[in-house]
Design an enzyme around this catalytic site. Structure first.
Site, PDB file in Angstrom:
ATOM      1  N   HIS A 108      86.705-102.680-133.041  1.00  0.00           N
ATOM      2  CA  HIS A 108      86.382-101.571-133.945  1.00  0.00           C
ATOM      3  C   HIS A 108      85.271-100.642-133.435  1.00  0.00           C
ATOM      4  O   HIS A 108      84.410-100.189-134.216  1.00  0.00           O
ATOM      5  CB  HIS A 108      85.992-102.092-135.325  1.00  0.00           C
ATOM      6  CG  HIS A 108      87.092-102.820-136.055  1.00  0.00           C
ATOM      7  ND1 HIS A 108      88.426-102.534-135.894  1.00  0.00           N
ATOM      8  CD2 HIS A 108      87.046-103.830-136.981  1.00  0.00           C
ATOM      9  CE1 HIS A 108      89.144-103.326-136.678  1.00  0.00           C
ATOM     10  NE2 HIS A 108      88.338-104.120-137.349  1.00  0.00           N
ATOM     11  N   HIS A 178      90.902 -99.408-143.285  1.00  0.00           N
ATOM     12  CA  HIS A 178      90.702-100.847-143.453  1.00  0.00           C
ATOM     13  C   HIS A 178      90.508-101.235-144.922  1.00  0.00           C
ATOM     14  O   HIS A 178      89.678-102.099-145.242  1.00  0.00           O
ATOM     15  CB  HIS A 178      89.511-101.312-142.600  1.00  0.00           C
ATOM     16  CG  HIS A 178      89.633-102.717-142.112  1.00  0.00           C
ATOM     17  ND1 HIS A 178      89.632-103.798-142.964  1.00  0.00           N
ATOM     18  CD2 HIS A 178      89.778-103.223-140.871  1.00  0.00           C
ATOM     19  CE1 HIS A 178      89.754-104.905-142.254  1.00  0.00           C
ATOM     20  NE2 HIS A 178      89.843-104.586-140.977  1.00  0.00           N
ATOM     21  N   GLU A 317      96.772-102.472-142.063  1.00  0.00           N
ATOM     22  CA  GLU A 317      96.103-101.485-141.202  1.00  0.00           C
ATOM     23  C   GLU A 317      97.096-100.854-140.226  1.00  0.00           C
ATOM     24  O   GLU A 317      97.372-101.427-139.179  1.00  0.00           O
ATOM     25  CB  GLU A 317      94.982-102.173-140.412  1.00  0.00           C
ATOM     26  CG  GLU A 317      94.044-103.026-141.249  1.00  0.00           C
ATOM     27  CD  GLU A 317      93.267-104.032-140.395  1.00  0.00           C
ATOM     28  OE1 GLU A 317      92.813-103.669-139.307  1.00  0.00           O
ATOM     29  OE2 GLU A 317      93.139-105.182-140.818  1.00  0.00           O
TER      30      GLU A 317
END
Ligand code: GLA
Length: 352
Positions: A108, A178, A317
């Site tokens: 991320h 998310h 996601e």
């Protein structure tokens, strides 16, 4: 209709806001987003008798989102979502290095520098809100002067999210949202009774460090077969190497029918709560869908004083497959001056 209220203050004193979007239709949804991280903070959706409940995990106080990197509640994750092998990004003839923040790999982008942690500019109109965030060449370890845009728009019971990004140099862009869903209501307990259907005949198995091996494996005969609706809890503890690597579901599925030229989303997932009747149909233009049953959500205190734990929500996601640059056969998330990034996700709510 969009209403705007103060939500919190960045460490440098800049205020951020909460935008509530709804088109006022009976049976419609109300969506809340914030310019901190272009984050979805809540979605009120009706059950089969019309009762509205917030089905997205998150926080009541905006400032709690400043420390959101452990679980990325509702956040826009990027420029590089999910895992990048060795944090290595070969693009435009050079190799760029993302922080090695999960062993030798990147997860991320960066907890403090990622798009989820930035204050985005906001422009609200009648139907929704458009957020924009600039990243200079080299920011987040990646090339290109970039401009990221996320538009949230509500029509009746559908939230349509449009992502666009432009860059003046070839670069790597893999954005996702998310949000964690519990269709019985955030903080209402286990989601293992929710039924999930995925338009995915294959998934990408991973190694013990969660990096896809490069294989595209048919789901048939595995705990990853959701081609027919199945309770999330049915096979989540199966004696299976992939399940143990994810501590449950934390895997990328290959959504059928990806077409890089498509301009309208195709259905990827249908999530249904048999108790409330709420159903979420997710459509996307993107090739992959990470399904994460919140296995690593520790005890977190969220909205309404609710304690959140693992497996009490599921994140859906949409994204390019993780580590796609390292794996031949995976669609490459490389964009540049001649190839802007565009993706559309629709969250369609209904009840039955
Ligand atoms: C993704 C990953 C998970 C976890 C969450 C954030 O869903 O696949 O393993 O890191 O993000 O907590």
């Amino acid at each position: 209709m969009v209403t705007v209220t103060p939500f919190g203050t960045m460490p440098d004193g800049r205020p951020f806001s909460l935008y509530e979007i709804s088109d006022g239709t009976a049976g419609g949804i109300t969506v809340r987003v914030t310019d901190l991280g272009a984050t979805i903070t809540g979605i009120d959706a009706p059950d089969r008798s019309g009762t509205l409940t917030d089905v997205v995990l998150g926080f009541d106080e905006g400032n709690r989102y400043l420390d959101n990197a452990a679980a990325y509640f509702g956040a826009t994750v990027g420029p590089s979502a999910n895992r990048t092998l060795d944090g290595r990004v070969p693009v435009g003839g050079s190799v760029y290095q993302l922080p090695q923040n999960e062993g030798p790999n990147n997860l991320h982008t960066d907890p403090a520098q990622g798009l989820h942690a930035q204050l985005w500019s906001a422009l609200a109109d009648n139907d929704g809100v458009t957020f924009a965030c600039a990243a200079a060449d080299g920011a987040c370890g990646l090339p290109g002067n970039r401009l990221f845009m996320v538009r949230y728009e509500v029509r009746e019971a559908t939230l349509r999210v449009t992502y666009r990004a432009v860059s003046d140099a070839e670069t790597f862009i893999n954005l996702t949202n998310h949000a964690y869903f519990n269709l019985a209501g955030e903080g209402s307990g286990s989601v293992l009774g929710h039924e999930l259907e995925l338009k995915a005949r294959a998934f990408t198995p991973q190694d013990a460090a969660h990096i896809p091996t490069g294989e595209i494996r048919p789901v048939a005969g595995t705990p990853f077969d959701f081609t027919v609706p199945k309770a999330l809890g049915k096979d989540i503890d199966a004696n299976d190497e992939q399940i143990s690597f994810g501590s449950g579901y934390d895997h990328n599925f290959c959504i059928d029918g990806f077409n890089a030229e498509a301009t309208e989303p195709r259905v990827a997932a249908v999530l249904h709560d048999p108790v409330s009747g709420r159903t979420l149909t997710l459509a996307t233009t993107l090739p992959g869908l990470q399904i994460y049953t919140g296995n690593f959500v520790g005890e977190e205190y969220g909205k309404n004083g609710h304690a959140y734990h693992g497996r009490e929500s599921v994140a859906l996601e949409p994204q390019y497959y993780p580590s796609n640059l390292a794996r031949p056969g995976f669609e490459k998330a490389v964009f540049g001056p001649l190839k802007p990034y565009c993706a559309i996700n629709e969250y369609r709510f209904s009840a039955r």
